[in-house]
Design a protein around this motif. Structure first.
Motif, mmCIF file in Angstrom:
data_model
loop_
_atom_site.group_PDB
_atom_site.id
_atom_site.type_symbol
_atom_site.label_atom_id
_atom_site.label_comp_id
_atom_site.label_asym_id
_atom_site.label_seq_id
_atom_site.Cartn_x
_atom_site.Cartn_y
_atom_site.Cartn_z
ATOM 1 N N TYR A 248 25.144 -15.382 29.567
ATOM 2 C CA TYR A 248 25.251 -14.885 28.661
ATOM 3 C C TYR A 248 25.499 -13.377 27.927
ATOM 4 O O TYR A 248 25.870 -12.384 28.702
ATOM 5 C CB TYR A 248 23.818 -15.081 27.987
ATOM 6 N N ALA A 249 25.747 -13.156 26.461
ATOM 7 C CA ALA A 249 25.217 -12.260 25.808
ATOM 8 C C ALA A 249 24.438 -11.738 24.480
ATOM 9 O O ALA A 249 24.585 -13.169 24.104
ATOM 10 C CB ALA A 249 26.696 -12.062 25.515
ATOM 11 N N VAL A 250 24.368 -11.164 24.507
ATOM 12 C CA VAL A 250 23.015 -10.126 23.716
ATOM 13 C C VAL A 250 23.082 -9.297 22.652
ATOM 14 O O VAL A 250 23.827 -8.089 23.383
ATOM 15 C CB VAL A 250 21.302 -10.208 24.522
ATOM 16 N N GLN A 277 20.569 -11.778 18.468
ATOM 17 C CA GLN A 277 21.795 -13.369 18.734
ATOM 18 C C GLN A 277 21.791 -13.299 20.520
ATOM 19 O O GLN A 277 22.146 -11.764 20.615
ATOM 20 C CB GLN A 277 22.351 -13.600 17.819
ATOM 21 N N LYS A 278 21.704 -14.190 20.351
ATOM 22 C CA LYS A 278 22.119 -14.307 22.241
ATOM 23 C C LYS A 278 22.823 -15.787 22.659
ATOM 24 O O LYS A 278 22.662 -16.430 21.765
ATOM 25 C CB LYS A 278 21.152 -15.005 22.902
ATOM 26 N N ASP A 292 14.751 -12.193 21.597
ATOM 27 C CA ASP A 292 13.650 -10.273 21.052
ATOM 28 C C ASP A 292 14.356 -9.914 21.600
ATOM 29 O O ASP A 292 14.359 -10.056 23.209
ATOM 30 C CB ASP A 292 12.511 -10.117 21.387
ATOM 31 N N ILE A 293 15.348 -8.515 21.345
ATOM 32 C CA ILE A 293 16.415 -8.051 22.343
ATOM 33 C C ILE A 293 16.252 -7.039 23.318
ATOM 34 O O ILE A 293 16.922 -7.031 24.155
ATOM 35 C CB ILE A 293 17.629 -7.474 21.887
ATOM 36 N N PHE A 306 9.942 -9.857 32.491
ATOM 37 C CA PHE A 306 9.944 -11.706 32.286
ATOM 38 C C PHE A 306 9.149 -12.511 31.296
ATOM 39 O O PHE A 306 7.724 -12.173 30.825
ATOM 40 C CB PHE A 306 8.822 -12.009 33.855
ATOM 41 N N ASN A 307 9.328 -13.603 30.047
ATOM 42 C CA ASN A 307 9.977 -13.976 29.637
ATOM 43 C C ASN A 307 9.586 -15.585 29.239
ATOM 44 O O ASN A 307 10.957 -15.877 29.468
ATOM 45 C CB ASN A 307 10.354 -13.236 28.201
ATOM 46 N N ASN A 308 9.022 -16.057 29.708
ATOM 47 C CA ASN A 308 8.396 -17.088 30.119
ATOM 48 C C ASN A 308 9.565 -17.906 30.670
ATOM 49 O O ASN A 308 10.140 -18.972 30.851
ATOM 50 C CB ASN A 308 8.382 -18.206 28.670
#
Length: 375
Positions: A248-250, A277-278, A292-293, A306-308
């Motif tokens: 991925y890219a953010v 955006q991701k 949320d970057i 760690f987000n879920n």
């Protein structure tokens, strides 16, 4: 605040005896631990005091008890701890480091390696002051602490270096055009010693890095990663492409164009990202979402978030961050999702926090950690 007064104030807090003025005083005391510029305290708290405070915190966080058949939605205690006391997790980390026995965890000293264009490999020591020279003795790059800066020179030929960051370490690289690259653990980047005038700027990434690209409208900058190319002129963004994990890219600021390089997916169309955006590679498409970057960028500050995320993915992050190997003998945990945020905690602090929420046991041998089902 001296040691005696601090202990007395903590004791009053756990007994709900603090006045508002005392609460304010304690908050300021705890908040002081968030500043790295402040000197380390000489306070020593006994285990009984720490346990009392911890029980007080645990009661306020209202974290549900573990259900052996359904762990979904657990929120780690450290993530839930705010309760009006800024920096409390930092204080417990400080107390543990100063009051516990020495850890029996042995971390292997894997070195940062720089491979030069003439196929030579050299060890880079964080905190050192190495210089990289060409065959004529001209200085191409110089190191200061945890950053290597390439100075660049006029050239018509691309010569590549590659830097390899092991697990447990991070590093910064400033390319010859002024682009700053923050390299995460278990990452390699191949890049030109000097960019060539009239040619696009291109680097090759395996792992994860945050790029602050120097603006140059005449020379497009491209990050070549697994399955995707990220094209920019000047912007700040993060790219992650670890083997076996989501690519991925953010985007933090500016704009980038993402192209899908997978077999059967190649086309002339580009996906444009906006800040916040991701773009992530799914099985049959490139999916763009709002995120949320900070969840994706705070690794640069040494944070671990760690987000879920499923435990299986969390284990990989822990291995990279601490330079350890983890064997999960409690396979039921792999798909369980957790939320949490850690900063300066030791590996034992982190594992103990998970242990409280998920009820597992673990043992440490050298740098090998084995997670076991509770008995």
């Amino acid at each position: 605040m001296n040691e005696k007064k601090a202990k007395k104030l903590f004791k009053k807090y756990v007994n709900n005896e603090c006045s508002q003025e005392e609460r304010d005083l304690m908050e300021r005391f705890l908040e002081s631990y968030q500043s790295e510029s402040n000197p380390t305290s000489d306070f020593r708290f006994d285990s009984e005091t720490k346990e009392e405070v911890w029980q007080k915190i645990a009661g306020k966080t209202k974290v549900p008890q573990a259900n052996k058949n359904n762990f979904n939605g657990f929120i780690l205690k450290y993530a839930a701890i705010f309760i009006g006391l800024v920096g409390l997790a930092m204080v417990f980390n400080f107390l543990s480091k100063n009051g516990s026995e020495k850890s029996n965890l042995v971390i292997e000293d894997n070195a940062i390696v720089l491979k030069t264009g003439d196929n030579q490999a050299r060890k880079i020591i964080v905190g050192g002051g190495e210089s990289i020279t060409d065959e004529d003795g001209n200085i191409l790059a110089s190191q200061s602490n945890d950053q290597m800066v390439y100075h660049g020179k006029a050239t018509t030929e691309l010569v590549y270096n590659e830097i390899i960051i092991p697990k447990g370490k991070t590093f910064e690289l400033k390319l010859s055009d002024g682009t700053l690259v923050h390299l995460n653990a278990d990452t390699s980047l191949k890049y030109p010693v000097s960019f060539v005038k009239g040619q696009d700027r291109k680097v090759f990434l395996k792992g994860e890095a945050y790029f602050e690209v120097a603006k140059d409208p005449e020379h497009k900058f491209t990050v070549v990663a697994k399955d995707i190319d990220v094209q920019v002129l000047g912007t700040h963004f993060n790219v992650s492409c670890y083997t076996g994990e989501e690519t991925y890219a953010v985007l933090a600021e500016g704009s980038v164009a993402i192209s899908d390089k997978r077999a059967g997916q190649v086309s002339d169309s580009l996906s444009i990202l906006k800040p916040g955006q991701k773009a992530a590679m799914q099985e049959d498409a490139l999916i763009i979402t709002e995120v949320d970057i900070s969840d994706y960028l705070n690794w640069r500050n040494g944070d671990l978030t760690f987000n879920n995320e499923p435990f299986e993915d969390i284990v990989r992050k822990i291995e990279r961050r601490y330079g350890v190997r983890i064997e999960n003998g409690y396979t039921e945990l792999e798909s369980v999702r957790f939320r949490g945020a850690f900063k300066n905690e030791t590996i034992e602090d982190l594992l103990d926090t998970f242990k409280e929420s998920a009820e597992f046991d673990y043992e440490i041998t050298n740098n090998q950690i084995r997670i076991k089902k509770p008995t």
